[in-house]
Design an enzyme around this catalytic site. Structure first.
Site, short mmCIF file in Angstrom:
data_model
loop_
_atom_site.label_atom_id
_atom_site.label_comp_id
_atom_site.label_asym_id
_atom_site.label_seq_id
_atom_site.Cartn_x
_atom_site.Cartn_y
_atom_site.Cartn_z
CB SER A 134 24.07 -27.22 -26.86
OG SER A 134 25.79 -26.85 -27.48
CE LYS A 135 21.09 -21.36 -31.91
NZ LYS A 135 20.15 -21.59 -33.23
NE ARG A 136 29.39 -25.72 -26.26
CZ ARG A 136 30.19 -26.91 -25.95
NH1 ARG A 136 30.81 -27.47 -26.52
NH2 ARG A 136 29.13 -28.07 -25.12
N GLY A 144 26.28 -26.94 -33.58
CA GLY A 144 26.07 -26.43 -35.04
C GLY A 144 24.48 -26.95 -34.95
#
Ligand code: GLU
Length: 501
Positions: free
Chosen positions: A266-268, A270
Site C-alpha cells: 500500500s501507500k504506507r 511507499g
C-alpha cells in the site's frame, strides 16, 4: 513451447495503475518478447460503475514510459490502440445467449436481498427446499437459486436486457475443477462450493468472467498470466471454457507483492501509482529492473540486470511462488545505479525535463558540463533543479554571509583570504587555463601563504562560489562555472563580508 505465444495485459480502468498492476503488464510483455510471441493490451471496462476518467490514458502512459509496446489492436496498423471490451458488447451478449440456449446458463430475477437470504440459509445449513417459498430459493439446486430450475425448464425466454434480470452461469454441482498452474502447480476446487455467477448484467454488459473468457479465446491467448488474486476466479473460467467447448489457455498466477512487513502493498510502504514514480524522477529502466525482481530473478542474487538479459532469461521457472517484497530503499538505490551509468549528455537531457524553466541551447550545454559533477549524488531526477541551482545565475542563490566564515576563522581573516583568492584567480588571464587541476594547484599555493587550513580556505571558497556549504567537488565546479562567474561570486562574498565587518 509449441504453439505461438500470445499473452495479454487486461487492466480495468478503475483508477491510477499501481505498481502491482504494471508488473503484470511487464511480465506478460517480457514473456512475449522472450518467446518471440505477441503481447496484447485489452482494456476491461465492462464495469461501468467503476470506470474512472483518465484511467486508460494513465495506464497507456505508464506502459509507454517503460517502453512496453504492444503488437495488436482492433484497427490494423500501428501504433495500436488497445482493445476495449465496451466496444465488443454484442459478442458477449451472443455468447451469453448461446449458454442459455445450451442450458449452461439461465436468467435470474432474484434481488440482492433474496440472494443474501439464500446464502445465509445455505450457510446455516437450512437446506430443506420445501421450507422456503418457491421463487425465493430452492436449495435443492445447490449452487444457484430457484431461477436455475425454472430456466432449465425453459420458462423464461425474454430478450436479455430486461430490467432486473441477469444471466447466471450454472456451475456443475458435483465433481472438481482442476488447473495445472504453471507457477503454482496443481490446484483443484470442489464444484459444490462454487456459486452460480453472473455472466451478463441487467445493463446488458458482461461481467469480467464472461468477457475475459470470450476474449482470451477469441484473441487466441496462449497463456493467462495475472495476479494471484484472480486464482479463485479460475474454476469459473475453466467451467466457461468447458461449456463453450473451447480449449483453455495455460494459466500462471503471479506472486503477490507485499511490503517489508509482509502486509499487502500500500501507500504506507511507499508504493504509489506508476505516474508518480515518473514525477519523482525514477528512470524507467531502473523502474523496470526493480519491478522485474518483484517475483522473478536471474539467479537469486544478481540485482542489476540489463533488459537484454531479462528478456533472454524470462522463463516461468524463474518466477517465485512466494510473495515478492517491495523495498522502497532498494528502488532508490537502483535508481542511483542507473543514474550513474548514464552518459553525461543523456543525463543532462533527462535532468532538463525536471527543471521547470526553459533552458536555451547554451544552458543545455552548460547542464551537460554540470551533469557529471552531480551524477554521484543524484538519486532521483526530481532533485535536478535543486542540485543544479547553485550553477545557474550570475550570482549564487542568496545565503547568509555568516556561513562564509568557517570554524576557527573570523570575518577579517575570511575577507583577507577571499581577497588573496581573488587576486590569484585574476592573475589567470581571461581565456587562460581555468581547469580544475590548475585551480587546485594555484589556490593550494594561495592557501599556503595564509594561516588557514585547506579545509577552512576551501570551505570559504565553496560557500562563496556556490552559496552552499555542500556542493559538488569545488575545483571542478569552478571550472564548469568559468572565470567570470567565479570572480563575480567571490567579489560578492567579499562585499557581503565587508558589510559584516
Ligand atoms: N481486468 C482484470 C484486472 O483488472 C484482469 C484479470 C485478468 O488478467 O484476467 O486485473
Amino acid at each position: 513451447m509449441a504453439a505461438a505465444v500470445r499473452v495479454r495485459y487486461a487492466p480495468s480502468p478503475t483508477g491510477q495503475p499501481h505498481i502491482g498492476n504494471i508488473r503484470t503488464a511487464l511480465f506478460n510483455w517480457l514473456f512475449a518478447r522472450h518467446h518471440g510471441g505477441k503481447f496484447i493490451v485489452r482494456i476491461e471496462d465492462t464495469d461501468q460503475t467503476r470506470f474512472v476518467d483518465g484511467a486508460i490514458e494513465a495506464i497507456l502512459d505508464g506502459l509507454r514510459w517503460l517502453n512496453i509496446d504492444w503488437d495488436e489492436g482492433p484497427e490494423a496498423g500501428g501504433p495500436y490502440a488497445p482493445y476495449e471490451q465496451s466496444r465488443r458488447l454484442e459478442i458477449y451478449r451472443r455468447m451469453a445467449e448461446q449458454l442459455v440456449d445450451q442450458g449452461n446458463a439461465y436468467y435470474c430475477y432474484c434481488s440482492r436481498e433474496e440472494l443474501e437470504r439464500l446464502r445465509r440459509a445455505r450457510r446455516e445449513g437450512r437446506s430443506r427446499s420445501d421450507s422456503l417459498p418457491v421463487g425465493e430459493a430452492n436449495l435443492q439446486w445447490g449452487n444457484g437459486c430457484n431461477c436455475r430450475r425454472l430456466g432449465r425448464a425453459g420458462a423464461v425466454s425474454e430478450p436479455v436486457g430486461a430490467d432486473n434480470r441477469v444471466v447466471r452461469f450454472a456451475m456443475p454441482e458435483s465433481g472438481v475443477t482442476r488447473v495445472h498452474d504453471l507457477i503454482r502447480g496443481d490446484i483443484e476446487w470442489s464444484n459444490e462450493l462454487q456459486e452460480d455467477f453472473v455472466i451478463l448484467k441487467s445493463d446488458g454488459f458482461p461481467t469480467y468472467h464472461l468477457a475475459v473468457v470470450a476474449d482470451d479465446h477469441l484473441m487466441e491467448i496462449s497463456h493467462v498470466m495475472r495476479a494471484e488474486e484472480w486464482l479463485p476466479s479460475t474454476p469459473r473460467h475453466l467451467q466457461l471454457y468447458s461449456a463453450f467447448g473451447f480449449e483453455p489457455p495455460e494459466f500462471a498466477h503471479l506472486p503477490m507483492i507485499t511490503g517489508p512487513d509482509r502486509a499487502k502493498l500500500s501507500k504506507r510502504h511507499g508504493a504509489t501509482a506508476i505516474g508518480e514514480y515518473r514525477e519523482q524522477g525514477y528512470l524507467p529502466e531502473a523502474m523496470l529492473n526493480f519491478m522485474v525482481l518483484l517475483g522473478w530473478s536471474l539467479d537469486g542474487s544478481t540485482e542489476v540486470v540489463t533488459l537484454r538479459q531479462i528478456i533472454d532469461n524470462f522463463t516461468l521457472d524463474r518466477i517465485t511462488k512466494s510473495a515478492a517484497i517491495f523495498d522502497q530503499e532498494k528502488l532508490l538505490w537502483m535508481n542511483g545505479v542507473y543514474i550513474r551509468d548514464l552518459p553525461a549528455e543523456e543525463l543532462a537531457r533527462r535532468m532538463a525535463e525536471y527543471i521547470p524553466r526553459h533552458l536555451d541551447a547554451d544552458e543545455q550545454d552548460y547542464l551537460c558540463n554540470i551533469a557529471p559533477l552531480v551524477q554521484e549524488r543524484l538519486k532521483r531526477l526530481d532533485e535536478s533543479d535543486d542540485i543544479t541551482a547553485c550553477f545557474f545565475g550570475e550570482l549564487p542563490p542568496d545565503y547568509d554571509p555568516a556561513t562564509l566564515v568557517q570554524k576557527g576563522m573570523d570575518v577579517e581573516g575570511a575577507l583577507a583570504a577571499l581577497q588573496s583568492a581573488l587576486s590569484k584567480l585574476r592573475s589567470i588571464p581571461p581565456g587562460g587555463d581555468f581547469g580544475h587541476e590548475k585551480l587546485e594547484a594555484a589556490l593550494g599555493e594561495t592557501c599556503q601563504g595564509l594561516e588557514l587550513s585547506r579545509r577552512q580556505f576551501f570551505g570559504l571558497l565553496r560557500t562563496a562560489a556556490t552559496g552552499r556549504a555542500v556542493s559538488p567537488p569545488l575545483f571542478e565546479t569552478m571550472q564548469v562555472m568559468g572565470r567570470e562567474k567565479v570572480l563575480a561570486r567571490l567579489r560578492l562574498a567579499a562585499r557581503k563580508l565587508d558589510g559584516e565587518g
